[in-house]
Write an enzyme that holds these catalytic residues in place. Structure first.
Site, PDB file in Angstrom:
ATOM      1  N   LYS A 167      -1.313   0.739   4.532  1.00  0.00           N
ATOM      2  CA  LYS A 167      -1.603   1.345   5.833  1.00  0.00           C
ATOM      3  C   LYS A 167      -2.916   0.817   6.402  1.00  0.00           C
ATOM      4  O   LYS A 167      -3.047   0.626   7.615  1.00  0.00           O
ATOM      5  CB  LYS A 167      -1.606   2.861   5.708  1.00  0.00           C
ATOM      6  CG  LYS A 167      -0.206   3.440   5.415  1.00  0.00           C
ATOM      7  CD  LYS A 167      -0.242   4.947   5.270  1.00  0.00           C
ATOM      8  CE  LYS A 167       1.164   5.534   5.105  1.00  0.00           C
ATOM      9  NZ  LYS A 167       1.829   5.129   3.853  1.00  0.00           N
ATOM     10  N   ARG A 190      -8.474   1.776  -8.267  1.00  0.00           N
ATOM     11  CA  ARG A 190      -7.572   1.645  -7.119  1.00  0.00           C
ATOM     12  C   ARG A 190      -8.321   1.106  -5.898  1.00  0.00           C
ATOM     13  O   ARG A 190      -7.750   0.383  -5.080  1.00  0.00           O
ATOM     14  CB  ARG A 190      -6.930   3.002  -6.798  1.00  0.00           C
ATOM     15  CG  ARG A 190      -5.834   3.391  -7.784  1.00  0.00           C
ATOM     16  CD  ARG A 190      -5.339   4.817  -7.562  1.00  0.00           C
ATOM     17  NE  ARG A 190      -4.903   5.086  -6.200  1.00  0.00           N
ATOM     18  CZ  ARG A 190      -3.715   4.743  -5.688  1.00  0.00           C
ATOM     19  NH1 ARG A 190      -2.838   4.096  -6.449  1.00  0.00           N
ATOM     20  NH2 ARG A 190      -3.397   5.046  -4.443  1.00  0.00           N
ATOM     21  N   CYS A 283       4.498  10.865   1.241  1.00  0.00           N
ATOM     22  CA  CYS A 283       5.784  10.238   0.913  1.00  0.00           C
ATOM     23  C   CYS A 283       6.606  11.212   0.064  1.00  0.00           C
ATOM     24  O   CYS A 283       7.183  10.842  -0.958  1.00  0.00           O
ATOM     25  CB  CYS A 283       5.591   8.906   0.196  1.00  0.00           C
ATOM     26  SG  CYS A 283       4.688   8.993  -1.365  1.00  0.00           S
TER      27      CYS A 283
END
Length: 495
Positions: A167, A190, A283
């Site tokens: 994104k 991450r 999600c």
């Protein structure tokens, strides 16, 4: 002899007990199926033990959401999962990628540069055009939230939970090198993956940080035009492609995710300027993590309202929020656009000042002029611990925020020389360089380069040289005597 008979009897007894347990489990499952009047997908029922129980619990909850459409959900869920990519318009166009990629690109409804990947296409991450940042492999419906955010040139945008970077790099493409993208990820490893993807996609105007949402949003209070909160969730929309998501799921996990999501939203609001827009997305399918989070947030924050999404994909919920199910062409997503109602001025934050002195600037531009046609276009030079950056115009000063990268890492000062960095080359195109080598994506040369090998170049080539694939920069090397010494980062090489 007696001992053997006893052992045999024990084994037989164990087998009988196991069979009885299996039969009981099957009976319980069948009773649940009959009570709730549905037939779970055969593929899901083949899951073992915990997975079997989880999927039945999950499907019971899905039926409560979908009602009459539940059978359509099951039929679709039994098929292949959707795979997709998004063309990176900082480096390529949809038509250009379509010409080179080697398989059909059918557009998705969720984003103007999104496409479905045919199910027979495998190992796309090793494709040279992927290494070059021409596209990002992204589940089709995952592009929906940024489309709803409606990023415009010049916007200052915060992606608060940004890893792995799909994104964020979509936002960067919409900004087209203008404004500012701030990408944050609280988990350090991450955040490093996020940074790697920001580099690969050739993003110039991004800040990558790794800190708690509260810390960042309070520090940059009222600064951003738009904020994206793609919140950590129970991942129900990932079940078809990720068995780990199934194993980790539980109703308790759903509830704990919802609590954390509301906390993140309440942090994120502080970073938004008056009249700004925030998109919340997940999600997952659960109401606890979607509609109920939005309802609670609006109750606690009367200065926010849910806004018209201005999209045609998916299906409406809460009048304006959007749900996407597999029947709608994606694995599953939820997004809601929230608008801050109060008027006023954005909070001004002092920009970071470029600090390179005259002598360093002279050395940097002399170095860049060795291989760039217009080195003067690289501006806002800042040196931190011998590393040379080109920082974004809009980058604000901060305190107590762990920043991994601000802008473009140009190179590093080592003794009396400057060593260029991969990020610099990935932000530039073939025409920005005095010399370059360009190979087809199916060539032996590009394959060798991505494996870290030396490749042949013209004898008259000297110094730092970009390596391009079908015109798109994917790395660099140093040319001498007809050979290019490979500078492609070891961690990115194809093994």
């Amino acid at each position: 002899m007696v001992v053997i008979i006893v052992l045999v009897l024990v084994v037989v007894l164990i087998v009988v007990v196991v069979l009885i347990v299996v039969v009981l489990v099957v009976v319980i499952v069948l009773v649940v199926i009959v009570i709730h009047n549905f037939t779970p997908p055969l593929k899901i029922l083949l899951a073992q033990n915990k997975g079997l129980y989880i999927m039945n619990e999950f499907l019971i909850r899905i039926k409560e959401i979908l009602n009459d459409e539940f059978d359509d959900f099951l039929k679709c869920y039994n098929g292949d999962n959707f795979k997709g990519l998004r063309v990176n318009t900082l480096k390529s166009s949809f038509e250009e990628l379509k010409r080179f990629i080697g398989f059909e690109l059918k557009k998705t409804p969720f984003c103007k540069n999104g496409a479905y990947i045919p199910k027979e296409v495998q190992s796309l991450g090793n494709n040279p055009l992927h290494h070059a940042g021409a596209f990002y492999i992204q589940e089709p419906s995952a592009t929906s939230a940024v489309t709803m955010l409606n990023v415009q040139k010049g916007d200052k945008v915060l992606d608060l939970c940004a890893a792995p970077g799909g994104k964020s790099t979509q936002i960067a493409a919409d900004l087209m090198g203008t404004g500012l993208l701030w990408s944050n990820e609280i988990v350090k490893n991450r955040a490093n993956i996020l940074l790697s993807n920001i580099e690969r996609m050739g993003v110039k105007n991004a800040v990558v940080s790794s800190c708690h949402p509260d810390v960042l949003c309070n520090e940059l209070n009222g600064f951003f035009d738009k904020v994206l909160v793609d919140a950590p969730c129970s991942g129900e929309g990932m079940f078809r492609k990720d068995s780990n998501a199934v194993q980790e799921w539980s109703v308790e996990h759903v509830k704990s995710c919802a609590e954390r999501q509301l906390q993140i939203l309440n942090s994120a609001k502080n970073a938004l300027k008056p009249d700004g827009v925030m998109v919340y997305s997940t999600c997952t399918f659960s109401k606890e993590e979607n509609e109920q989070v939005i309802e609670k947030f609006l109750e606690q924050n009367p200065d926010f309202e849910i806004a018209e999404p201005d999209v045609t994909f998916g299906r409406r919920t809460m009048n304006y929020a959007v749900r996407i199910f597999p029947m709608d062409g994606g694995e599953g997503h939820f997004a809601a656009k929230l608008k801050r109602k109060n008027q006023g001025q954005a909070v001004y934050h002092l920009p970071v000042i470029a600090n390179a002195n005259k002598k360093i600037l002279e050395n940097v531009y002399n170095f860049l002029s060795e291989f760039l046609t217009e080195p003067e276009k690289i501006k806002n030079i800042k040196v931190i611990n011998d590393k040379i950056y080109s920082i974004p115009n809009e980058m604000p000063q901060t305190s107590g925020v762990q920043i991994l990268r601000g802008g473009v890492l140009i190179g590093e000062i080592k003794k009396n020389r400057i060593e260029p960095e991969h990020h610099l080359f990935m932000t530039l195109n073939k025409n920005n360089f005095k010399q370059s080598v360009d190979f087809d994506l199916n060539s032996d040369e590009i394959n060798k380069f991505l494996h870290g090998e030396e490749i042949d170049v013209p004898m008259d080539f000297k110094g730092y040289t970009p390596v391009c694939v079908n015109g798109i920069t994917c790395g660099f090397g140093k040319a001498s005597d007809g050979k290019l010494k490979n500078k492609y980062p070891k961690g990115l090489r194809i093994l």
